[in-house]
Design an enzyme around this catalytic site. Structure first.
Site, mmCIF file in Angstrom:
data_model
loop_
_atom_site.group_PDB
_atom_site.id
_atom_site.type_symbol
_atom_site.label_atom_id
_atom_site.label_comp_id
_atom_site.label_asym_id
_atom_site.label_seq_id
_atom_site.Cartn_x
_atom_site.Cartn_y
_atom_site.Cartn_z
ATOM 1 N N PHE A 33 0.801 -1.218 0.000
ATOM 2 C CA PHE A 33 0.000 0.000 0.000
ATOM 3 C C PHE A 33 0.835 1.269 0.000
ATOM 4 O O PHE A 33 1.907 1.350 0.599
ATOM 5 C CB PHE A 33 -0.928 0.018 1.227
ATOM 6 C CG PHE A 33 -1.935 -1.095 1.243
ATOM 7 C CD1 PHE A 33 -2.418 -1.648 0.060
ATOM 8 C CD2 PHE A 33 -2.421 -1.601 2.454
ATOM 9 C CE1 PHE A 33 -3.355 -2.671 0.074
ATOM 10 C CE2 PHE A 33 -3.356 -2.620 2.475
ATOM 11 C CZ PHE A 33 -3.823 -3.165 1.284
ATOM 12 N N HIS A 34 0.282 2.267 -0.672
ATOM 13 C CA HIS A 34 0.822 3.633 -0.640
ATOM 14 C C HIS A 34 -0.365 4.577 -0.527
ATOM 15 O O HIS A 34 -1.525 4.115 -0.453
ATOM 16 C CB HIS A 34 1.674 3.915 -1.891
ATOM 17 C CG HIS A 34 0.994 3.554 -3.183
ATOM 18 N ND1 HIS A 34 -0.141 4.195 -3.643
ATOM 19 C CD2 HIS A 34 1.239 2.588 -4.104
ATOM 20 C CE1 HIS A 34 -0.516 3.674 -4.794
ATOM 21 N NE2 HIS A 34 0.295 2.682 -5.095
ATOM 22 N N GLY A 36 -1.948 6.284 -2.596
ATOM 23 C CA GLY A 36 -2.981 6.091 -3.623
ATOM 24 C C GLY A 36 -4.022 5.095 -3.142
ATOM 25 O O GLY A 36 -5.233 5.348 -3.179
ATOM 26 N N HIS A 37 -3.549 3.945 -2.661
ATOM 27 C CA HIS A 37 -4.472 2.945 -2.104
ATOM 28 C C HIS A 37 -5.274 3.547 -0.949
ATOM 29 O O HIS A 37 -6.479 3.341 -0.842
ATOM 30 C CB HIS A 37 -3.703 1.733 -1.557
ATOM 31 C CG HIS A 37 -2.960 0.936 -2.599
ATOM 32 N ND1 HIS A 37 -1.596 0.884 -2.648
ATOM 33 C CD2 HIS A 37 -3.407 0.145 -3.603
ATOM 34 C CE1 HIS A 37 -1.215 0.099 -3.638
ATOM 35 N NE2 HIS A 37 -2.292 -0.363 -4.249
HETATM 36 P P1 AMP Z 1 -3.000 -2.217 -7.313
HETATM 37 O O1 AMP Z 1 -2.693 -2.644 -5.921
HETATM 38 O O2 AMP Z 1 -1.838 -1.645 -8.045
HETATM 39 O O3 AMP Z 1 -3.763 -3.262 -8.080
HETATM 40 O O4 AMP Z 1 -4.016 -1.004 -7.170
HETATM 41 C C1 AMP Z 1 -5.185 -1.112 -6.417
HETATM 42 C C2 AMP Z 1 -6.041 0.100 -6.674
HETATM 43 O O5 AMP Z 1 -5.328 1.277 -6.304
HETATM 44 C C3 AMP Z 1 -6.421 0.269 -8.156
HETATM 45 O O6 AMP Z 1 -7.770 0.690 -8.263
HETATM 46 C C4 AMP Z 1 -5.478 1.331 -8.614
HETATM 47 O O7 AMP Z 1 -5.955 2.088 -9.707
HETATM 48 C C5 AMP Z 1 -5.372 2.194 -7.384
HETATM 49 N N1 AMP Z 1 -4.167 3.010 -7.416
HETATM 50 C C6 AMP Z 1 -2.898 2.590 -7.669
HETATM 51 N N2 AMP Z 1 -2.057 3.639 -7.670
HETATM 52 C C7 AMP Z 1 -2.802 4.741 -7.409
HETATM 53 C C8 AMP Z 1 -2.511 6.134 -7.264
HETATM 54 N N3 AMP Z 1 -1.278 6.600 -7.395
HETATM 55 N N4 AMP Z 1 -3.538 6.970 -7.002
HETATM 56 C C9 AMP Z 1 -4.801 6.508 -6.864
HETATM 57 N N5 AMP Z 1 -5.133 5.210 -6.982
HETATM 58 C C10 AMP Z 1 -4.160 4.341 -7.246
#
Ligand code: AMP
Length: 282
Positions: A33-34, A36-37
């Protein structure tokens, strides 16, 4: 916060919550997680009675030469972050539970998955659509929150939900960025120092596109040309694509009107990064 690892228990939890009249917000993730998540999680927390987060590095959305094995994982760190954000459940299923050996069904969303990332990652979106459909069925959310950072993924899920008359509201959230503008991504942690510096040119090129669009430029070709000039000054950046597409059909446009997405993907060493800009042309 409860950690649930089996599909059976997750189904029991969501059935019970629904029977009790609770609304469920759902954030599917692959972990590490970051912020964005976290922004998606906070939005889910705000919208519904219960917040369920899934953490599953889905093998079927990775191609054979992609980074499934090396995808960053840190369950304990993620667990703490989900708890701090106020999640009710962290659902972390096993691949063998999600895809038992006789699994045969895949979900393919047709047109919107063909362009952009679909060209270089031919099995990616069918893997995404299949796992998201399974997760929706298990979690039964009222709202599911996705990031615009993975714009083609968001459009694909919206299309699937419309096409299959599914009972979930799909919510898109803006991309969260590092202070200097780089879009947050779990994959950023792979970047070497020099690659991290060069990666900023992705954001700079999108800023350039935004500036031109705001000044009234409507020829896609001219904008793409200026963006490419920015990458050419960065030898570490290997562009996969830079395109300007209709924001709904994801087909390329020449003359910009209405809602468009300026989307790009690039390799920095072995790391593939994506980013985009959504623009509403008047
Ligand atoms: P992931 O873990 O990469 O599959 O991402 C999980 C969710 O977090 C997905 O809906 C991504 O679009 C969203 N996500 C990833 N990076 C960001 C970010 N920088 N800002 C906003 N949402 C994000």
């Amino acid at each position: 916060m409860e950690v649930i690892k089996t599909i059976k228990e997750m189904k029991e939890f969501s059935s019970q919550a629904r029977r009790a009249g609770k609304t469920i917000a759902f954030v599917p993730t692959m972990g590490f997680f970051h912020d964005g998540h976290l922004s998606l999680m906070r939005e889910g927390r705000r919208r519904c009675d219960l917040l369920i987060i899934s953490l599953f590095v889905n093998p079927t959305q990775f191609g054979p030469n992609e980074d499934f094995k090396n995808y960053p994982r840190d369950f304990e760190r993620d667990r703490k972050m989900a708890e701090e954000v106020g999640a009710d459940v962290l659902f972390a299923p096993e691949a063998s539970d999600m895809y038992p050996s006789n699994h045969q069904t895949i979900v393919r969303v047709e047109k919107v998955t063909q362009n952009l990332c679909g060209r270089s990652r031919p099995v990616h979106f069918q893997g995404v659509a299949t796992v998201v459909l399974m997760l929706f069925e298990i979690v039964t959310p009222h709202a599911a929150i996705f990031g615009e950072k993975d714009y083609q993924q968001l459009v694909t899920i919206q299309q699937m939900v419309r096409d299959l008359h599914m009972r979930v509201e799909v919510v898109g959230m803006p991309t969260v960025r590092e202070e200097d503008g780089l879009a947050m991504s779990s994959r950023n942690r792979y970047l070497l120092l020099e690659e991290r510096k060069a990666a900023l040119s992705l954001y700079r090129s999108l800023q350039k596109a935004k500036e031109l669009l705001q000044k009234g430029e409507r020829k896609a070709e001219r904008i793409l040309h200026e963006m490419k000039e920015i990458f050419q000054s960065e030898p570490l950046v290997k562009i996969d694509y830079v395109q300007i597409c209709d924001a709904y059909s994801l087909q390329d446009v020449n003359q910009i009107e209405g809602d468009v997405v300026v989307a790009l993907a690039a390799y920095l060493g072995k790391t593939r990064l994506i980013d985009n800009l959504i623009f509403h042309a008047l």
